[in-house]
Design an enzyme around this catalytic site. Structure first.
Site, PDB file in Angstrom:
ATOM      1  CG  HIS A  55       5.634  -3.790   2.430  1.00 50.47           C
ATOM      2  ND1 HIS A  55       4.395  -3.205   2.569  1.00 50.47           N
ATOM      3  CD2 HIS A  55       6.540  -2.797   2.675  1.00 50.47           C
ATOM      4  CE1 HIS A  55       4.530  -1.925   2.872  1.00 50.47           C
ATOM      5  NE2 HIS A  55       5.828  -1.649   2.938  1.00 50.47           N
ATOM      6  CD  GLU A  57       1.831  -8.646   2.493  1.00 51.70           C
ATOM      7  OE1 GLU A  57       0.826  -8.525   3.203  1.00 51.70           O
ATOM      8  OE2 GLU A  57       2.856  -7.922   2.646  1.00 51.70           O
ATOM      9  CB  CYS A  85      -0.068  -2.094   2.609  1.00 45.85           C
ATOM     10  SG  CYS A  85       1.283  -2.331   1.420  1.00 45.85           S
ATOM     11  CB  CYS A  88       1.252  -5.868  -0.320  1.00 48.55           C
ATOM     12  SG  CYS A  88       2.855  -5.545   0.457  1.00 48.55           S
TER      13      CYS A  88
END
Length: 158
Positions: A55, A57, A85, A88
């Site tokens: 992801h 991040e 999320c 993250c």
């Protein structure tokens, strides 16, 4: 404390669009800033790398930690195109940046098919009720690793 800089958020948003359109993954971008300059850029690469943990991040955190030579992002700010999320969010807390700024909300993400609410719901359930079964195994053997860590003279606590 310095004020948030909209240009850093614009860069996260730009990355989210550019990298998504280039076929790297979903529409998510992130930048990490220290002392007024971007030290790392991250973007979603889940589908292009077949890595569900890639992801924006997490990508930015990995790059920033490498750049700084540390596993903690003291004094850094993270700008991300979307509210993090659960995965993250966990990575963010482990990395310990100073602040996080986000553009879209998790509700905005859910509206286009990125609904993480089921993960939040799963976390609240007892292990026996989760969709993915979890069962403890060999605890008497596994504890040896933790016991060795407690005695390890050159360990780095985190």
């Amino acid at each position: 404390m310095d004020t948030p800089n909209p240009e850093f958020m614009r860069e996260a948003i730009r990355l989210s669009i550019e990298k998504m359109q280039a076929g790297h993954g979903g529409p998510f971008g992130a930048v990490i800033v220290k002392d007024g300059r971007i030290i790392a850029r991250g973007f979603n690469q889940v589908t292009s790398t077949n890595d569900p943990t890639c992801h924006a991040e997490v990508d930015a955190i990995r790059k920033a930690c490498k750049e700084l030579g540390t596993f903690q992002l003291d004094g850094c700010d993270l700008y991300t195109s979307c509210e993090p999320c659960p995965m993250c969010l966990g990575a963010i807390y482990w990395a310990r940046p100073r602040r996080v700024f986000y553009g879209n909300t998790k509700q905005d993400a859910a509206a286009i098919g990125f609904d993480d609410q089921f993960i939040y719901d799963e976390i609240e359930k007892p292990l026996s009720d989760r969709q993915i079964p979890m069962e403890q195994m060999l605890p008497n053997e596994a504890i040896a690793g933790f016991q060795a860590w407690e005695k390890h003279e050159s360990r780095t606590d985190y």
